[in-house]
Design an enzyme around this catalytic site. Structure first.
Site: not given
Ligand code: G3I
Length: 368
Positions: A265, A150
């Site tokens: 994605e 990105e």
């Molecule tokens: O698993 C913990 C959980 O235990 C906790 O209670 C909760 C509280 O916020 O967080 C959970 O973790 C989260 C995780 O997703 C699983 O749901 C993280 O906070 C959260 O930051 C994380 O977000 C991910 C994000 O990237 C940041 O890494 C998304 O799942 C993931 O789908 C997203 O993926 C991105 C790609 O890498 C790049 N392109 C966009 C895409 C969507 O945003």
């Protein structure tokens, strides 16, 4: 299709899914097509027998959704923890699957300790040590790395590039520097830039396409090691319009630069939540089909990865603004349920989107 995907009757019931898992190695070997099909997974999927069986029987590629990102790997400065990514890699290897290296240099996953250190003139080793550790650990198994994710944001107002902490520290040159560093760490790995917001024929996405093409051409002129573009393809029924010719021309322009293309994605954000579930699922599938028909006709396309396989583990949410769009609904405490923008439902049943993926990849895919 038999060769590209598990038979439809196998994915119907959990019992048969379990049987399919037992033969997953064989199925994996048989699923060798271009483009390949894959999904983003979280390591917690492997604590869920039916979900991991479904991954094993449908995917030729898995992408760690979280586990390989900088903030996940280097929570403490200088301490690298790969247990989550290792678990996904072990699953992938045992089922003869590829793993995609996602993602090294992304403003969305900077460890808390690193953020204040990314100032102008910062030492490249801040991110470079993590990049090298990640690449070296999975080199050989991971053949495609999303090195920079990105980097485009025309709305940031400069040169079409996102003014991220990386940009602040090293200027727009950080993209090329990251690719060169990745190449120094792996000779075999193919190096990608990932980007979203490239599908629709509105002015914002037109500017995004132009800025990405400019970056690619600059990389070519500078002889920077860049092998492909990861087209994230987060589709959205609330936006548009989708113009097949605009999208086709864009993909061709990238292919003309000699780049491999991967859909990395794919998912569909819904709009029409008050509709019956069957209608919602059809709207999702029809929209994805329009985009896939163009993308899969492009010979440079090598991979179609969904950003999750089942609504059981999905980053897509029905958001407050979705509820706000339909003020007269769900006042009795009911809800629209989950966003349904992935190929399998939360109870692991195939949805029309899955059938679109099956039929389109079958139609365009080649066995290898
Ligand atoms: O698993 C913990 C959980 O235990 C906790 O209670 C909760 C509280 O916020 O967080 C959970 O973790 C989260 C995780 O997703 C699983 O749901 C993280 O906070 C959260 O930051 C994380 O977000 C991910 C994000 O990237 C940041 O890494 C998304 O799942 C993931 O789908 C997203 O993926 C991105 C790609 O890498 C790049 N392109 C966009 C895409 C969507 O945003």
């Amino acid at each position: 299709m038999e060769r590209a995907f598990v038979r439809r009757d196998v994915v119907r019931g959990l019992a048969t899914v379990a049987v399919a898992a037992a033969t997953a190695c064989r199925a994996g070997a048989a699923r060798r097509t271009v483009p390949s099909f894959g999904a983003a997974v979280r390591q917690t999927a492997f604590d869920d027998g039916p979900l991991s069986s479904l991954i094993a029987t449908t995917c030729a590629t898995v992408t760690p959704e979280l586990e390989l990102k900088w903030a996940a790997v280097e929570r403490q400065h200088g301490t690298f923890t790969f247990s989550g990514a290792d678990r996904i890699a072990a699953f992938a290897k045992s089922h003869a699957m590829a793993m995609r290296g996602h993602t090294l240099v992304w403003h969305g996953s900077i460890p808390d300790w690193a953020e204040p250190l990314l100032v102008p003139g910062a030492d490249w080793s801040l991110v470079g040590r993590y990049m090298e550790a990640a690449i070296r650990r999975f080199d050989g198994h991971v053949r495609r790395w999303d090195v920079v994710n990105e980097p485009i944001a025309p709305e940031d107002g400069f040169d079409g590039r996102r003014v991220s902490p990386f940009y602040a520290a090293w200027g727009s040159n950080y993209v090329f520097r990251a690719l060169e560093h990745a190449r120094a760490a792996t000779l075999r790995g193919r190096l990608f830039i990932g980007e979203y917001g490239l599908e629709y024929a509105n002015p914002l996405q037109a500017a995004r396409r132009d800025a990405l093409l400019a970056l690619v051409r600059e990389a070519r002129r500078a002889k920077v090691p860049l092998d492909g573009i990861g087209l994230q393809t987060h589709l959205d029924l609330r936006t548009g319009p989708f113009d097949p010719q605009v999208y086709r021309d864009f993909l061709q322009a990238l292919a003309d630069e000699g780049l491999a293309l991967c859909i990395t994605e794919l998912d569909v954000k819904e709009r029409d939540y008050p509709q019956p579930i069957e209608r919602r699922d059809q709207l999702v599938a029809d929209h994805a089909a329009r985009v896939l028909d163009v993308a899969l006709a492009q010979p440079a396309l090598e991979e179609v990865t969904c950003w999750g396989l089942s609504d059981r583990q999905s980053w897509l949410r029905v958001e407050p603004r979705d509820y706000a769009s339909f003020p007269n609904y769900w006042q009795d405490g009911s809800s629209p349920g989950l966003n349904r923008g992935l190929p399998f439902s939360a109870d692991l049943q195939p949805k029309p989107l899955w059938h679109v993926l099956e039929s389109r990849i079958s139609q365009h895919g080649k066995d290898i």
